[in-house]
Scaffold this motif. Sequence first.
Motif, PDB file in Angstrom:
ATOM      1  N   ALA A  68       0.732  -1.180  -0.117  1.00 51.83           N
ATOM      2  CA  ALA A  68      -0.134  -0.022  -0.061  1.00 51.83           C
ATOM      3  C   ALA A  68       0.749   1.328   0.043  1.00 51.83           C
ATOM      4  O   ALA A  68       0.640   2.214  -0.702  1.00 51.83           O
ATOM      5  CB  ALA A  68      -0.875  -0.136   1.340  1.00 51.83           C
ATOM      6  N   HIS A 103      -7.406  -4.019 -10.150  1.00 49.31           N
ATOM      7  CA  HIS A 103      -6.754  -3.023  -9.135  1.00 49.31           C
ATOM      8  C   HIS A 103      -7.507  -1.817  -8.877  1.00 49.31           C
ATOM      9  O   HIS A 103      -7.256  -1.204  -8.014  1.00 49.31           O
ATOM     10  CB  HIS A 103      -5.390  -2.845  -9.594  1.00 49.31           C
ATOM     11  CG  HIS A 103      -4.532  -3.808  -9.643  1.00 49.31           C
ATOM     12  ND1 HIS A 103      -3.321  -3.736 -10.321  1.00 49.31           N
ATOM     13  CD2 HIS A 103      -4.352  -5.012  -8.820  1.00 49.31           C
ATOM     14  CE1 HIS A 103      -2.634  -5.039 -10.148  1.00 49.31           C
ATOM     15  NE2 HIS A 103      -3.339  -5.923  -9.367  1.00 49.31           N
ATOM     16  N   LEU A 126      -7.688   3.109  -1.209  1.00 49.29           N
ATOM     17  CA  LEU A 126      -6.661   3.859  -0.650  1.00 49.29           C
ATOM     18  C   LEU A 126      -6.481   5.306  -0.594  1.00 49.29           C
ATOM     19  O   LEU A 126      -6.369   6.025   0.057  1.00 49.29           O
ATOM     20  CB  LEU A 126      -5.216   3.333  -1.506  1.00 49.29           C
ATOM     21  CG  LEU A 126      -4.809   1.879  -1.087  1.00 49.29           C
ATOM     22  CD1 LEU A 126      -3.695   1.426  -1.809  1.00 49.29           C
ATOM     23  CD2 LEU A 126      -4.130   1.864   0.342  1.00 49.29           C
ATOM     24  N   ILE A 151       1.782   2.265  -3.610  1.00 50.11           N
ATOM     25  CA  ILE A 151       0.708   2.793  -4.433  1.00 50.11           C
ATOM     26  C   ILE A 151       0.336   4.027  -3.914  1.00 50.11           C
ATOM     27  O   ILE A 151       0.243   5.024  -4.370  1.00 50.11           O
ATOM     28  CB  ILE A 151      -0.447   1.880  -4.095  1.00 50.11           C
ATOM     29  CG1 ILE A 151      -0.401   0.379  -4.637  1.00 50.11           C
ATOM     30  CG2 ILE A 151      -1.843   2.519  -4.638  1.00 50.11           C
ATOM     31  CD1 ILE A 151      -1.597  -0.512  -4.276  1.00 50.11           C
ATOM     32  N   ARG A 152       0.437   4.519  -2.469  1.00 43.93           N
ATOM     33  CA  ARG A 152       0.361   5.658  -2.067  1.00 43.93           C
ATOM     34  C   ARG A 152       1.250   6.816  -2.453  1.00 43.93           C
ATOM     35  O   ARG A 152       0.811   7.823  -3.071  1.00 43.93           O
ATOM     36  CB  ARG A 152       0.144   5.858  -0.596  1.00 43.93           C
ATOM     37  CG  ARG A 152      -1.101   5.231   0.172  1.00 43.93           C
ATOM     38  CD  ARG A 152      -1.067   5.734   1.622  1.00 43.93           C
ATOM     39  NE  ARG A 152      -2.238   4.927   2.034  1.00 43.93           N
ATOM     40  CZ  ARG A 152      -2.069   3.878   2.739  1.00 43.93           C
ATOM     41  NH1 ARG A 152      -0.859   3.111   2.846  1.00 43.93           N
ATOM     42  NH2 ARG A 152      -3.074   3.322   3.268  1.00 43.93           N
ATOM     43  N   ARG A 186      -9.030  -1.595  -5.206  1.00 45.52           N
ATOM     44  CA  ARG A 186      -7.924  -1.120  -4.189  1.00 45.52           C
ATOM     45  C   ARG A 186      -7.352   0.215  -4.148  1.00 45.52           C
ATOM     46  O   ARG A 186      -7.243   0.920  -3.128  1.00 45.52           O
ATOM     47  CB  ARG A 186      -6.857  -2.229  -4.422  1.00 45.52           C
ATOM     48  CG  ARG A 186      -5.741  -2.134  -3.365  1.00 45.52           C
ATOM     49  CD  ARG A 186      -4.890  -3.309  -3.352  1.00 45.52           C
ATOM     50  NE  ARG A 186      -3.809  -3.157  -2.226  1.00 45.52           N
ATOM     51  CZ  ARG A 186      -2.783  -3.707  -2.344  1.00 45.52           C
ATOM     52  NH1 ARG A 186      -2.357  -4.101  -3.547  1.00 45.52           N
ATOM     53  NH2 ARG A 186      -1.846  -3.596  -1.539  1.00 45.52           N
TER      54      ARG A 186
END
Length: 160
Positions: free
Chosen positions: A3, A33, A40, A6-7, A36
Amino acid sequence: MPAGQIRLFLQMICQLMTSPLPCTVLLLLRPDHIRRVVELVVTAEVGGMEPIRAVAGLESHRVYLKPLTADQLLSVIEKPAAKVGLRLEAGLTDRLLEELVDQPSNLTLASYVMMLLWERRQGSLLTQAAFTAMGGVPGRSEEHTSELQSPCNLVCRLLL
């Protein structure tokens, strides 16, 4: 993919979206994806996500692309290469098509594999030996899977 990665990727996209440079941001995600990433973005406690928060959950901002057909892949492989003076060794196009045609994200994979072949080119020739040495299409080989999934690496390559 963690995560945190991704952030970081999304923060980089937000910076681009709010930069003074005139640009359009096109974010390509595999359909599996999307949920998700939206979660996020919506739940992120990190600041700077407002530009993406404004559009992340809106279906009207999404365009779903089907995998490319063999003819479309052929065009994606051959035309850009020819435009910059590259040649594909005999049989390489067939091998690429064979491995790419049934992949769900074949446009992304085709772009990535062509970049890898370009990095390993012999003069102006993209070779079967290079394709074999890299293990074929990324994702089928452990060596390139992590690089393909690294958002920071992909964003940096795209921006440079």
